[in-house]
Scaffold this active site. Structure first.
Site, PDB file in Angstrom:
ATOM      1  N   CYS A   1       2.597  -5.010   7.041  1.00 48.71           N
ATOM      2  CA  CYS A   1       2.311  -4.404   5.626  1.00 48.71           C
ATOM      3  C   CYS A   1       3.613  -3.925   5.084  1.00 48.71           C
ATOM      4  O   CYS A   1       4.504  -3.725   5.850  1.00 48.71           O
ATOM      5  CB  CYS A   1       1.174  -3.616   5.683  1.00 48.71           C
ATOM      6  SG  CYS A   1      -0.296  -4.532   5.924  1.00 48.71           S
TER       7      CYS A   1
ATOM      8  N   HIS B   1       0.949  -1.334  -0.008  1.00 42.57           N
ATOM      9  CA  HIS B   1       0.006   0.061  -0.019  1.00 42.57           C
ATOM     10  C   HIS B   1       0.964   1.169   0.060  1.00 42.57           C
ATOM     11  O   HIS B   1       2.185   1.334   0.235  1.00 42.57           O
ATOM     12  CB  HIS B   1      -0.955  -0.142   1.346  1.00 42.57           C
ATOM     13  CG  HIS B   1      -0.260  -0.084   2.711  1.00 42.57           C
ATOM     14  ND1 HIS B   1      -0.195   1.244   3.109  1.00 42.57           N
ATOM     15  CD2 HIS B   1       0.003  -0.855   3.370  1.00 42.57           C
ATOM     16  CE1 HIS B   1       0.640   1.271   4.237  1.00 42.57           C
ATOM     17  NE2 HIS B   1       0.637  -0.590   4.684  1.00 42.57           N
TER      18      HIS B   1
END
Length: 543
Positions: A474, A455
Site C-alpha cells: 500500500c 492511507h
C-alpha cells in the site's frame, strides 16, 4: 509429354519461382554519364533496392537494413519511385533538416544511430565531395540508398516520437497503440508540402507537463554528462578481496578522493563515501553499502537510458489526462494531486518493499474510511504472521491483532494448534481501528485486484527517511488530510455557497471522536500509480 520434357518444365518453373522470390542484389555502384541518365538510374535503383529489401529482412546492402520497409515501399509507390529528399540530384535543405534532427536526437531521448546516422553522414560526405569528374555525385546507387535511409529514418522517428519504444503493458492507457500506415504517409506528405520538418515531428510528442519539463532539462544533462568508462565496484555481499581497492579507484575517478596510488585508510574511505553520498542526496553515513555501491556503478550512459525510458513512459499515457487526478511516482517517493493543470498538493509517500512491491495501476478513489480496521492479507499472514505465532501466540495481542473465525467470532490464539498450518490459516487477522492501527486514521479506497490503497500511517516518523520502500504494497501518504478534505470539498461544491460543507464538518467530527465511518466519493478521483525514474526540475534532471 515424355519424362524428359516434364523434368525440364519443372526445372524451369523452379527457376522462375526462385527468381521471383529472390530479387537481384543491387550493385554496389552505378555511375551515370549525364544528369538525365542519373535521374533515370536513381528511379530504377529505388525500385530494385526495395524489391531486394522486401525479401531480405530490409537489407539494401551489407551494412544497412531498413526498419520499416513496407512504409518506405508505400512512400515510393506514391511517387512512382521518384526521390523525395534529394529531388534535383542535390542534397537539399529538407534532407539537411532531417540529418540535423537525427544528429541531435538525444535532445528528444533518442539514440541517433537507430536512424542510420553513421551511414547517412558517410553518404552526405561522398555526395558533397567534389572529386575529379564529380564521380560521387553521379553514383545512382548512392543516391537511391541515401533516399531510402532518409525516408526510413523519418518513419522511424514518427513512430518513436508518437508511440515510444516500450512494449504496451498492463497500465497502458493509449487508444492508438498501433498507427495505421496512412498516418505515416500523411506525416511525410505534410513535411514535403510544407518544406518544414521540425513542426511536424514536434506535433507528435506528448503534451504532458512532466514530459516537457524532462525534455527541457536534457541539454543541461548532456552538457555535463561524463561518458567515460568507470571502474565497477562489486556488491559488498560478494565479499570481493579487491573491494576496497576498487572502491577507492572508483571514488578517485570522480574526484571524491584525491589519490589511488596508495591504499586509503578506513577514515579516508568513509569521508570520500560521504562526499559521494552528499552529492547524490542519499543518506550520509560513510558506509559503502549495497545502495551506495549501486549508485556508484550507475554511469551517465545509464542515466540517459533512464531519461529515454521515462520519456517513452509518458507516451504510454493518454494524450489528455483528466482535469483532476492523483499521480503517485514510486521511485520518487511522492504523490501529486493535479486539478486543471495546477499542482494542488505534493506529498511524501512510503511504498512497497522490494519483496512486496506496490503495483502499477489505474483506478479512481471511491471511498474514504475514517479510523479503518486492517484485515491483514493472506500473503502477509503466510510470510510474517504465521511464523511469528508459531513461536509465540502472544505476538498477535502485542501487535493489536485479533484472530477472527468464519462466523465473525474472536478466537484465542493460544487455543489454536499452529503446527497444522504451513501456508495459510482458516482465520482472519484484523487490527482494530485506532491511533496504533497500521493504516493510521484514514484510508482512501479504490477498486483494484491487488487489495492496495492509499492511507495514513501510525509510523509518521518514517517520512523523514530518504529511501521509503517500507510498506507491504500500500501507499502511505504524509499529507493525507489535505487530500481528504480536497476530495470531500470538491464532492460537495454544488451544495454549499461558502464555508465548510456538512460533509467536511462530519469528517472533522469523526476524526476528532476517533469514529469509524465510510464516506462515498461521488466524483471519483482518478489514481495513477507509476514508476518514473527521473523528472525535470528547474531545468535539471532529477534521478
Amino acid at each position: 509429354m515424355n519424362r524428359k520434357t516434364v523434368f525440364l518444365s519443372l526445372l524451369l518453373s523452379l527457376f522462375l519461382f526462385s527468381a521471383c522470390n529472390n530479387p537481384v542484389r543491387p550493385p554496389a555502384t552505378d555511375i551515370a554519364a549525364t544528369p538525365e541518365e542519373l535521374g533515370k538510374k536513381i528511379t530504377e535503383h529505388l525500385q530494385q533496392s526495395l524489391e531486394f529489401a522486401a525479401g531480405n529482412d530490409g537489407r539494401i546492402d551489407d551494412t544497412v537494413s531498413l526498419a520499416l520497409t513496407i512504409l518506405v515501399q508505400q512512400a515510393y509507390d506514391n511517387t512512382q519511385f521518384s526521390p523525395v529528399w534529394t529531388a534535383g540530384q542535390d542534397w537539399g535543405p529538407l534532407a539537411d533538416s532531417l540529418l540535423h534532427f537525427i544528429s541531435n536526437g538525444r535532445l528528444y531521448g533518442l539514440y541517433p544511430d537507430d536512424y542510420h546516422l553513421p551511414a547517412l553522414l558517410a553518404a552526405q560526405e561522398k555526395i558533397r565531395r567534389d572529386s575529379l569528374g564529380r564521380r560521387d555525385r553521379k553514383d545512382a546507387v548512392l543516391w537511391a540508398h541515401t533516399e531510402l535511409m532518409l525516408t526510413d529514418a523519418f518513419f522511424h522517428l514518427v513512430k518513436d516520437l508518437k508511440l515510444g519504444r516500450l512494449p504496451q503493458d498492463s497500465v497502458t492507457l493509449r487508444k492508438d497503440s498501433v498507427l495505421p500506415d496512412e498516418f505515416y504517409q500523411e506525416q511525410l506528405a505534410r513535411t514535403l508540402q510544407g518544406r518544414a520538418l521540425v513542426p511536424v515531428l514536434a506535433a507528435l510528442e506528448p503534451a504532458h507537463q512532466g514530459y516537457r519539463r524532462l525534455k527541457a532539462a536534457i541539454p543541461a544533462f548532456l552538457d555535463s554528462a561524463d561518458n567515460r568508462t568507470f571502474t565497477r565496484v562489486p556488491a559488498p555481499s560478494q565479499r570481493s578481496p579487491d573491494f576496497k581497492t576498487l572502491l577507492q579507484k572508483r571514488l578517485f575517478e570522480s574526484g571524491f578522493i584525491t589519490f589511488d596510488s596508495t591504499a586509503a585508510d578506513s577514515a579516508q574511505l568513509a569521508e570520500a563515501v560521504k562526499k559521494f553520498q552528499r552529492s547524490q542526496g542519499i543518506t550520509i553515513d560513510g558506509k559503502a553499502g549495497d545502495a551506495t555501491v549501486r549508485m556508484l556503478n550507475v554511469t551517465d550512459r545509464d542515466r540517459f537510458a533512464r531519461i529515454a525510458i521515462t520519456l517513452d513512459r509518458y507516451k504510454l499515457l493518454p494524450e489528455q489526462l483528466p482535469s483532476r487526478y492523483v499521480w503517485v511516482n514510486l521511485p520518487g517517493f511522492y504523490m501529486n494531486f493535479w486539478e486543471n493543470d495546477t499542482l494542488q498538493l505534493v506529498s511524501k509517500i512510503i511504498c512497497g518493499k522490494p519483496a512486496t512491491r506496490t503495483p502499477l495501476l489505474n483506478s479512481a478513489i471511491s471511498e474514504l474510511v475514517t479510523y479503518p480496521q486492517w484485515t491483514v492479507p493472506q500473503s502477509i499472514i503466510a510470510k510474517e504472521i504465521l511464523p511469528a505465532v508459531k513461536k509465540d501466540p502472544g505476538y498477535l495481542a502485542r501487535k493489536g491483532f485479533s484472530l477472527v473465525n468464519a462466523k465473525g467470532e474472536e478466537v484465542d490464539p493460544f487455543t489454536v494448534d499452529w503446527s497444522k498450518y504451513s501456508k495459510g490459516i482458516p482465520y482472519r487477522v484484523v487490527q482494530g481501528s485506532g491511533d496504533a492501527n497500521a493504516l493510521g486514521v484514514l484510508k482512501f479506497n479504490f477498486p483494484n485486484k491487488y487489495a492496495v490503497y492509499l492511507h495514513d500511517t501510525n509510523q509518521r516518523s518514517l517520512f523523514a527517511l530518504t529511501t521509503r520502500t517500507l510498506s507491504h504494497g500500500c501507499v502511505r501518504v504524509q499529507d493525507w488530510q489535505k487530500l481528504a478534505y480536497s476530495i470531500v470539498r470538491y464532492d460537495n461544491r454544488d451544495r454549499v455557497e461558502e464555508g465548510p460543507s456538512p460533509s467536511e464538518d462530519s469528517l472533522t467530527s469523526w476524526l476528532s471522536r476517533k469514529e469509524k465511518h465510510s464516506i462515498p466519493v461521488r466524483n471519483r478521483l482518478p489514481v495513477y500509480i507509476r514508476y518514473f525514474t527521473c523528472e525535470g526540475k528547474n531545468g535539471r534532471v532529477t534521478f
